[in-house]
Motif scaffolding. Structure first.
Motif, PDB file in Angstrom:
ATOM      1  N   PHE A   9     -34.186  21.417  34.289  1.00 27.44           N
ATOM      2  CA  PHE A   9     -33.986  21.445  35.738  1.00 27.44           C
ATOM      3  C   PHE A   9     -33.138  22.666  36.101  1.00 27.44           C
ATOM      4  CE2 PHE A   9     -34.769  16.991  34.753  1.00 27.44           C
ATOM      5  CZ  PHE A   9     -35.688  16.629  35.733  1.00 27.44           C
ATOM      6  N   ALA A  10     -33.796  23.803  36.213  1.00 32.84           N
ATOM      7  CA  ALA A  10     -33.083  25.039  36.524  1.00 32.84           C
ATOM      8  C   ALA A  10     -32.416  24.926  37.887  1.00 32.84           C
ATOM      9  CB  ALA A  10     -34.051  26.220  36.504  1.00 32.84           C
ATOM     10  N   GLY A  11     -31.170  25.351  37.966  1.00 33.96           N
ATOM     11  CA  GLY A  11     -30.449  25.325  39.234  1.00 33.96           C
ATOM     12  C   GLY A  11     -29.946  23.963  39.638  1.00 33.96           C
ATOM     13  N   ALA A  12     -30.008  22.977  38.750  1.00 33.67           N
ATOM     14  CA  ALA A  12     -29.509  21.634  39.086  1.00 33.67           C
ATOM     15  C   ALA A  12     -28.001  21.680  39.323  1.00 33.67           C
ATOM     16  CB  ALA A  12     -29.826  20.663  37.961  1.00 33.67           C
ATOM     17  N   THR A  13     -27.558  20.971  40.354  1.00 29.66           N
ATOM     18  CA  THR A  13     -26.124  20.876  40.640  1.00 29.66           C
ATOM     19  C   THR A  13     -25.725  19.413  40.706  1.00 29.66           C
ATOM     20  OG1 THR A  13     -26.439  20.864  43.059  1.00 29.66           O
ATOM     21  CG2 THR A  13     -26.181  23.015  41.988  1.00 29.66           C
ATOM     22  N   ALA A  14     -24.464  19.154  40.371  1.00 29.24           N
ATOM     23  CA  ALA A  14     -23.920  17.787  40.433  1.00 29.24           C
ATOM     24  C   ALA A  14     -22.468  17.897  40.859  1.00 29.24           C
ATOM     25  CB  ALA A  14     -24.032  17.097  39.072  1.00 29.24           C
ATOM     26  N   ALA A  15     -22.077  17.075  41.814  1.00 30.14           N
ATOM     27  CA  ALA A  15     -20.710  17.122  42.328  1.00 30.14           C
ATOM     28  C   ALA A  15     -20.265  15.728  42.735  1.00 30.14           C
ATOM     29  CB  ALA A  15     -20.615  18.074  43.517  1.00 30.14           C
ATOM     30  N   PRO A  16     -18.977  15.403  42.539  1.00 25.07           N
ATOM     31  CA  PRO A  16     -18.481  14.100  43.012  1.00 25.07           C
ATOM     32  C   PRO A  16     -18.684  13.970  44.521  1.00 25.07           C
ATOM     33  CG  PRO A  16     -16.877  15.177  41.575  1.00 25.07           C
ATOM     34  CD  PRO A  16     -17.932  16.194  41.876  1.00 25.07           C
ATOM     35  N   THR A  17     -18.987  12.777  44.976  1.00 26.94           N
ATOM     36  CA  THR A  17     -19.195  12.545  46.403  1.00 26.94           C
ATOM     37  C   THR A  17     -18.577  11.218  46.795  1.00 26.94           C
ATOM     38  OG1 THR A  17     -20.887  12.494  48.152  1.00 26.94           O
ATOM     39  CG2 THR A  17     -21.427  11.372  46.099  1.00 26.94           C
ATOM     40  N   PRO A  18     -18.014  11.123  48.011  1.00 29.58           N
ATOM     41  CA  PRO A  18     -17.466   9.830  48.449  1.00 29.58           C
ATOM     42  C   PRO A  18     -18.577   8.801  48.598  1.00 29.58           C
ATOM     43  CG  PRO A  18     -16.710  11.647  49.851  1.00 29.58           C
ATOM     44  CD  PRO A  18     -17.810  12.187  49.015  1.00 29.58           C
ATOM     45  N   ALA A  19     -18.278   7.575  48.267  1.00 23.81           N
ATOM     46  CA  ALA A  19     -19.258   6.500  48.432  1.00 23.81           C
ATOM     47  C   ALA A  19     -19.442   6.181  49.909  1.00 23.81           C
ATOM     48  CB  ALA A  19     -18.808   5.252  47.682  1.00 23.81           C
ATOM     49  N   VAL A  70     -30.164   6.262  42.453  1.00 16.11           N
ATOM     50  CA  VAL A  70     -31.003   5.980  43.622  1.00 16.11           C
ATOM     51  C   VAL A  70     -31.169   7.242  44.456  1.00 16.11           C
ATOM     52  CG1 VAL A  70     -30.404   3.525  43.783  1.00 16.11           C
ATOM     53  CG2 VAL A  70     -28.996   5.223  44.956  1.00 16.11           C
ATOM     54  N   PRO A  71     -32.340   7.447  45.078  1.00 13.56           N
ATOM     55  CA  PRO A  71     -32.494   8.551  46.025  1.00 13.56           C
ATOM     56  C   PRO A  71     -31.566   8.333  47.219  1.00 13.56           C
ATOM     57  CG  PRO A  71     -34.625   7.619  45.397  1.00 13.56           C
ATOM     58  CD  PRO A  71     -33.574   6.670  44.903  1.00 13.56           C
ATOM     59  N   PHE A  72     -30.994   9.413  47.737  1.00 16.74           N
ATOM     60  CA  PHE A  72     -30.089   9.304  48.873  1.00 16.74           C
ATOM     61  C   PHE A  72     -30.242  10.564  49.717  1.00 16.74           C
ATOM     62  CE2 PHE A  72     -26.182   8.992  51.264  1.00 16.74           C
ATOM     63  CZ  PHE A  72     -25.982   7.623  51.393  1.00 16.74           C
ATOM     64  N   GLY A  73     -31.147  10.508  50.712  1.00 16.94           N
ATOM     65  CA  GLY A  73     -31.416  11.680  51.531  1.00 16.94           C
ATOM     66  C   GLY A  73     -31.990  12.795  50.683  1.00 16.94           C
ATOM     67  N   ALA A  74     -31.388  13.996  50.814  1.00 14.13           N
ATOM     68  CA  ALA A  74     -31.868  15.146  50.055  1.00 14.13           C
ATOM     69  C   ALA A  74     -31.317  15.167  48.638  1.00 14.13           C
ATOM     70  CB  ALA A  74     -31.487  16.437  50.777  1.00 14.13           C
ATOM     71  N   THR A  75     -30.449  14.223  48.305  1.00 14.39           N
ATOM     72  CA  THR A  75     -29.829  14.184  46.984  1.00 14.39           C
ATOM     73  C   THR A  75     -30.247  12.923  46.240  1.00 14.39           C
ATOM     74  OG1 THR A  75     -27.847  12.968  47.662  1.00 14.39           O
ATOM     75  CG2 THR A  75     -27.823  15.366  47.956  1.00 14.39           C
ATOM     76  N   VAL A  76     -29.768  12.830  45.005  1.00 14.53           N
ATOM     77  CA  VAL A  76     -29.869  11.596  44.234  1.00 14.53           C
ATOM     78  C   VAL A  76     -28.452  11.173  43.895  1.00 14.53           C
ATOM     79  CG1 VAL A  76     -30.591  10.573  42.047  1.00 14.53           C
ATOM     80  CG2 VAL A  76     -32.139  12.110  43.274  1.00 14.53           C
ATOM     81  N   HIS A  77     -28.114   9.901  44.175  1.00 14.28           N
ATOM     82  CA  HIS A  77     -26.786   9.387  43.850  1.00 14.28           C
ATOM     83  C   HIS A  77     -26.816   8.774  42.453  1.00 14.28           C
ATOM     84  CE1 HIS A  77     -24.519   9.108  47.944  1.00 14.28           C
ATOM     85  NE2 HIS A  77     -24.925  10.314  47.647  1.00 14.28           N
ATOM     86  N   TYR A  78     -25.991   9.356  41.603  1.00 14.09           N
ATOM     87  CA  TYR A  78     -25.853   8.884  40.228  1.00 14.09           C
ATOM     88  C   TYR A  78     -24.500   8.190  40.096  1.00 14.09           C
ATOM     89  CZ  TYR A  78     -24.531   9.158  35.278  1.00 14.09           C
ATOM     90  OH  TYR A  78     -24.079   8.865  34.023  1.00 14.09           O
ATOM     91  N   THR A  79     -24.502   6.934  39.652  1.00 16.05           N
ATOM     92  CA  THR A  79     -23.265   6.199  39.391  1.00 16.05           C
ATOM     93  C   THR A  79     -23.058   6.103  37.893  1.00 16.05           C
ATOM     94  OG1 THR A  79     -23.527   4.885  41.412  1.00 16.05           O
ATOM     95  CG2 THR A  79     -22.021   4.031  39.734  1.00 16.05           C
ATOM     96  N   ASP A  80     -21.889   6.552  37.453  1.00 14.52           N
ATOM     97  CA  ASP A  80     -21.570   6.518  36.030  1.00 14.52           C
ATOM     98  C   ASP A  80     -20.974   5.163  35.654  1.00 14.52           C
ATOM     99  OD1 ASP A  80     -21.363   8.686  33.715  1.00 14.52           O
ATOM    100  OD2 ASP A  80     -19.624   7.351  33.536  1.00 14.52           O
ATOM    101  N   ALA A  81     -21.306   4.695  34.480  1.00 17.90           N
ATOM    102  CA  ALA A  81     -20.888   3.352  34.047  1.00 17.90           C
ATOM    103  C   ALA A  81     -19.447   3.294  33.571  1.00 17.90           C
ATOM    104  CB  ALA A  81     -21.817   2.850  32.950  1.00 17.90           C
ATOM    105  N   ARG A  82     -18.763   4.432  33.480  1.00 18.17           N
ATOM    106  CA  ARG A  82     -17.407   4.464  32.935  1.00 18.17           C
ATOM    107  C   ARG A  82     -16.376   4.357  34.050  1.00 18.17           C
ATOM    108  NH1 ARG A  82     -18.701   9.867  29.563  1.00 18.17           N
ATOM    109  NH2 ARG A  82     -19.944  10.153  31.467  1.00 18.17           N
ATOM    110  N   ARG A 123     -28.478  17.466  42.959  1.00 11.47           N
ATOM    111  CA  ARG A 123     -29.537  18.204  43.657  1.00 11.47           C
ATOM    112  C   ARG A 123     -30.300  19.058  42.648  1.00 11.47           C
ATOM    113  NH1 ARG A 123     -28.837  18.802  49.318  1.00 11.47           N
ATOM    114  NH2 ARG A 123     -26.865  17.929  50.075  1.00 11.47           N
ATOM    115  N   VAL A 124     -31.591  19.228  42.910  1.00  9.44           N
ATOM    116  CA  VAL A 124     -32.406  20.159  42.126  1.00  9.44           C
ATOM    117  C   VAL A 124     -33.105  21.109  43.086  1.00  9.44           C
ATOM    118  CG1 VAL A 124     -32.764  18.659  40.136  1.00  9.44           C
ATOM    119  CG2 VAL A 124     -34.305  18.485  42.089  1.00  9.44           C
ATOM    120  N   ALA A 125     -33.430  22.305  42.595  1.00  7.01           N
ATOM    121  CA  ALA A 125     -34.015  23.323  43.460  1.00  7.01           C
ATOM    122  C   ALA A 125     -35.423  22.957  43.916  1.00  7.01           C
ATOM    123  CB  ALA A 125     -34.023  24.672  42.728  1.00  7.01           C
ATOM    124  N   ASP A 126     -36.185  22.313  43.056  1.00  5.65           N
ATOM    125  CA  ASP A 126     -37.586  22.000  43.359  1.00  5.65           C
ATOM    126  C   ASP A 126     -37.707  20.523  43.730  1.00  5.65           C
ATOM    127  OD1 ASP A 126     -40.288  21.732  43.575  1.00  5.65           O
ATOM    128  OD2 ASP A 126     -40.765  22.327  41.504  1.00  5.65           O
TER     129      ASP A 126
END
Length: 335
Positions: free
Chosen positions: A310-320, A277-289, A253-256
């Protein structure tokens, strides 16, 4: 090869004897194939639907869902493979089968100049019955539109049309119900109400097979088949499908929200990015590792984004989700 979609799927009074079902699958398909010219609408489709199951076929437009349903309800003859519904062959036993299934096509196919009640009585008469005899089964559905019984079907809202079509598909008390994209084109509230009705029918023991392009509706099914390009990619419970996602998945997620386009480009350029890929209000990032520590990956990703402005950017694991898994199964096409 097939009958018209708008025609009632009916059977004459002399329909054959009922085939025993017991614990056997209510619906079974083996290697179904249908071609229209050079295009393969179905390509080796095999699956089973268990008694009392709410089984979903999930896929985008053009995946082959409607063609599959038309084969199973005896409206289209497959080029290859075979299927059984209630132990009957949709090709050889079509008249016996049509008396025992309910079918709601994707396009509204009732009579717009007849009233709600007239449509219901007409479809009941086609099957040699009356709405009163089917009252117990259709009550949860028809009860929501009974106040409009004198309104012409063409004047109903999208959600009410779907409820009327479902009532007409149930009025002869079928043993299995086929619903082809019943919530397409209706508002979110009507979609939820419709799925609540399907839950009531499942509770009553009615086996139902439903198709939808909406991935979020998969969670309302007992099992789902993911379909694309005429093939089934996976068949399992929604939870098991989502659990099959093979790589670490991070919600960013990003603030802006205006920075979303730049965020996508930045994430896709990240050295370990596999899919973004965009996913609702978030962006889903899949890591290649594979097997990587998702929490550590998320911390490093958030730090990278803040360093990139990207000030205030957050990233957290999420269930698929089922949608994440579907896109992964599509490979590069779903990237």
């Amino acid at each position: 090869r097939g009958a018209g979609v708008g025609a009632p799927v009916s059977a004459p009074a002399s329909a054959g004897p009922r085939a025993p079902v017991g614990d056997a699958p209510v619906v079974a398909a083996r290697g179904l194939g249908v071609r229209f010219g050079r295009a393969a609408a179905l390509d080796g489709v095999s699956f089973e639907v268990r008694p009392g199951e709410l089984f979903g076929v999930i896929g985008p437009d053009g995946a082959g869902k409607t063609t599959l349903f038309r084969v199973l309800v005896s409206l289209l003859v497959p080029d290859t493979g075979e299927s059984r519904v209630l132990g009957l062959d949709p090709v050889g036993d079509l008249w016996a089968l049509r008396a025992r299934v309910g079918y709601m096509p994707g396009r509204f196919s009732l009579y717009p100049d007849l009233t709600v009640e007239e449509n219901l009585r007409f479809f009941a008469a086609v099957f040699g019955t009356t709405p009163e005899r089917g009252g117990a089964l259709i009550a949860p559905v028809y009860g929501q539109i009974a106040a409009f019984r004198d309104r012409r079907a063409g004047a109903l809202s999208g959600g009410m049309k779907q409820k009327l079509a479902l009532s007409c598909a149930l009025v002869h008390r079928p043993e299995v119900l086929f619903l082809d994209e019943p919530t397409t084109g209706v508002d979110a509230v009507s979609r939820r109400e419709f799925w609540d009705l399907l839950g009531e029918l499942r509770g009553a023991g009615l086996t139902t097979m439903v198709s939808t392009p909406y991935m979020d509706e998969a969670a309302r099914c007992d099992r789902v088949a993911l379909m694309q390009g005429g093939r089934l990619l996976e068949v399992d419970t929604p939870a098991a499908v989502a659990a099959g996602y093979p790589l670490p998945l991070i919600a960013v997620r990003v603030a802006d929200p205006r920075a979303r386009v730049r965020l996508l480009a930045t994430l896709r350029a990240y050295p370990h990015a596999h899919r973004v890929v965009p996913f609702g209000a978030t962006v889903h990032y899949t890591d290649a590792r594979p097997g990587g520590d998702a929490a550590a990956i998320a911390d490093a990703l958030a730090a990278h984004l803040r360093a990139a402005g990207f000030a205030g950017a957050t990233a957290a694991p999420t269930p698929a989700s089922v949608e994440d898994r579907f896109m992964a199964l599509m490979g590069p096409e779903g990237a």
